[in-house]
Enzyme design. Structure first.
Site, PDB file in Angstrom:
ATOM      1  N   HIS A   1       0.854  -1.192   0.000  1.00 37.22           N
ATOM      2  CA  HIS A   1       0.000   0.000   0.000  1.00 37.22           C
ATOM      3  C   HIS A   1       0.891   1.243   0.000  1.00 37.22           C
ATOM      4  O   HIS A   1       1.975   1.243   0.586  1.00 37.22           O
ATOM      5  CB  HIS A   1      -0.915  -0.002   1.230  1.00 37.22           C
ATOM      6  CG  HIS A   1      -1.907   1.111   1.182  1.00 37.22           C
ATOM      7  ND1 HIS A   1      -1.609   2.376   1.616  1.00 37.22           N
ATOM      8  CD2 HIS A   1      -3.178   1.156   0.702  1.00 37.22           C
ATOM      9  CE1 HIS A   1      -2.665   3.156   1.409  1.00 37.22           C
ATOM     10  NE2 HIS A   1      -3.623   2.441   0.854  1.00 37.22           N
TER      11      HIS A   1
ATOM     12  N   GLU B   1      -3.482   2.207  -7.359  1.00 36.24           N
ATOM     13  CA  GLU B   1      -3.789   3.304  -6.449  1.00 36.24           C
ATOM     14  C   GLU B   1      -2.889   4.494  -6.769  1.00 36.24           C
ATOM     15  O   GLU B   1      -1.734   4.539  -6.327  1.00 36.24           O
ATOM     16  CB  GLU B   1      -3.568   2.861  -5.007  1.00 36.24           C
ATOM     17  CG  GLU B   1      -4.497   1.745  -4.595  1.00 36.24           C
ATOM     18  CD  GLU B   1      -4.890   1.867  -3.133  1.00 36.24           C
ATOM     19  OE1 GLU B   1      -6.090   1.827  -2.852  1.00 36.24           O
ATOM     20  OE2 GLU B   1      -4.007   2.037  -2.291  1.00 36.24           O
TER      21      GLU B   1
ATOM     22  N   SER C   1      -9.846   7.628  -3.192  1.00 37.66           N
ATOM     23  CA  SER C   1     -11.006   8.532  -3.114  1.00 37.66           C
ATOM     24  C   SER C   1     -12.262   7.965  -3.786  1.00 37.66           C
ATOM     25  O   SER C   1     -13.026   8.709  -4.405  1.00 37.66           O
ATOM     26  CB  SER C   1     -10.659   9.907  -3.689  1.00 37.66           C
ATOM     27  OG  SER C   1      -9.593  10.474  -2.948  1.00 37.66           O
TER      28      SER C   1
HETATM   29  P1  PGA Z   1      -9.141   6.557   0.218  1.00 33.97           P
HETATM   30  O1  PGA Z   1      -7.984   5.481   0.450  1.00 33.97           O
HETATM   31  O2  PGA Z   1     -10.322   5.815  -0.331  1.00 33.97           O
HETATM   32  O3  PGA Z   1      -9.405   7.114   1.598  1.00 33.97           O
HETATM   33  O4  PGA Z   1      -8.601   7.561  -0.741  1.00 33.97           O
HETATM   34  C1  PGA Z   1      -7.776   4.473  -0.491  1.00 33.97           C
HETATM   35  C2  PGA Z   1      -6.665   3.571  -0.034  1.00 33.97           C
HETATM   36  O5  PGA Z   1      -5.718   4.051   0.590  1.00 33.97           O
HETATM   37  O6  PGA Z   1      -6.719   2.349  -0.276  1.00 33.97           O
END
Ligand code: PGA
Length: 234
Positions: free
Chosen positions: A85, A154, A196
Site C-alpha cells: 500500500h 492506487e 477517493s
Molecule cells: P481513500 O484510500 O479511499 O481514503 O482515498 C484508499 C486507499 O488508501 O486504499
C-alpha cells in the site's frame, strides 16, 4: 461480480467491525466484499464478509519484534492481505522487492495478496506514470504464481485527497496493468482501482474497462458510506 474491498487503515474498533458486519448481513449483493482491518480485529466473526490484513512481515518467523507473519494472519481465518500500500511504501520505505517478498510469503501461507501499485504526484508530473505502474506490476508480483492474486491501482497522489484521475487516465492505467498481467501469464487477475472512491463515483469507476472492483479507504469505515458503494453495481 465486482470486488469491493475496504481498507480501514489504523481506524475502527472491534465494536465498529461488529456493527459493520451486522449491517452487511442484510445487503443483497453478488459482489465480493472484503474488509482489510487492523490485526487486532482479525479472527472476529465476519459473517459473509471476508477479512484481510493490511500488511505482513517480509520474514517467515523469528526475532522480528512487533511483526506479524503470513502464517499468523492465515491462522485467524483471514483470506487476504494488502501488500505495498502506498502508505507502507511512503512511511516504511517499502520497495517493489520488499513487496514481492511479502506477496510470496502471503501466497505460501494460502493468503491472496492484494498487491498495490501507483505513481506519486512527482512521478505523475514527470510523465512517469505508465513506467512506474508497469515496473510496479512486474517487480512486485512473485514469479511463477499459480494461486489467486489481486492487483490494485492506487494513484498515490489521489489517496485520501478527494482527488481522482480522469476516466481516461484510469482506463489507460488499467489497460496497461491488464496487458502486463497477460504478458506475465496472469490472465484474469482482478485489478481494483483505489483512491477517493465513494458512493457518488463508484459505479462510474467500475464501469471503466478492466476495472474489476474498488479498494476503498475512508468511505469503508461506516455502513452508511460503504453499503451504497457495494450496491452501486450488480
Ligand atoms: P481513500 O484510500 O479511499 O481514503 O482515498 C484508499 C486507499 O488508501 O486504499
Amino acid at each position: 461480480m465486482k470486488f469491493i474491498a475496504g481498507n480501514w487503515k489504523m481506524n475502527g474498533t472491534r465494536t465498529a467491525l461488529k456493527e459493520m458486519v451486522d449491517a452487511l448481513q442484510n445487503v443483497d449483493t453478488e459482489n465480493k466484499v472484503i474488509l482489510c482491518v487492523p490485526y487486532t480485529m482479525l479472527g472476529l466473526n465476519s459473517g459473509k464478509v471476508s477479512l484481510g490484513a493490511q500488511d505482513v512481515s517480509a520474514h517467515e518467523k523469528g526475532a522480528y519484534t512487533g511483526e506479524i507473519s503470513a502464517a499468523m494472519i492465515a491462522e485467524t481465518g483471514a483470506k487476504y492481505v494488502i501488500v505495498g500500500h502506498s502508505e507502507r511504501r511512503q512511511y516504511h520505505e517499502e520497495t517493489n522487492d520488499i513487496v514481492r517478498q511479502k506477496a510470496e510469503l502471503a501466497l505460501s501461507a494460502g493468503l491472496t495478496p492484494i498487491i498495490c501499485v501507483g505513481e506519486t504526484m512527482e512521478e505523475k508530473q514527470a510523465g512517469k506514470t505508465m513506467a512506474v505502474i508497469e515496473s510496479g506490476v512486474r517487480e512486485s508480483i512473485p514469479s511463477d504464481v499459480n494461486q489467486d492474486i489481486i492487483v490494485a491501482y492506487e494513484p498515490r497522489w489521489a489517496i485520501g485527497a478527494g482527488l481522482t484521475p480522469t476516466e481516461a487516465e484510469i482506463a489507460e492505467a488499467h489497460k496497461l496493468i491488464a496487458d502486463t498481467l497477460n504478458n506475465m501469464g496472469l490472465y484474469g487477475t482482478p485489478v481494483l482501482y483505489g483512491a477517493s472512491v465513494k458512493a457518488t463515483n463508484a459505479a462510474e469507476i467500475m464501469s471503466i474497462p478492466n476495472v474489476d472492483g474498488v479498494l476503498v479507504g475512508g468511505a469503508s469505515l461506516k455502513p452508511d458510506d460503504f453499503i451504497p458503494i457495494i450496491t452501486s453495481v450488480k
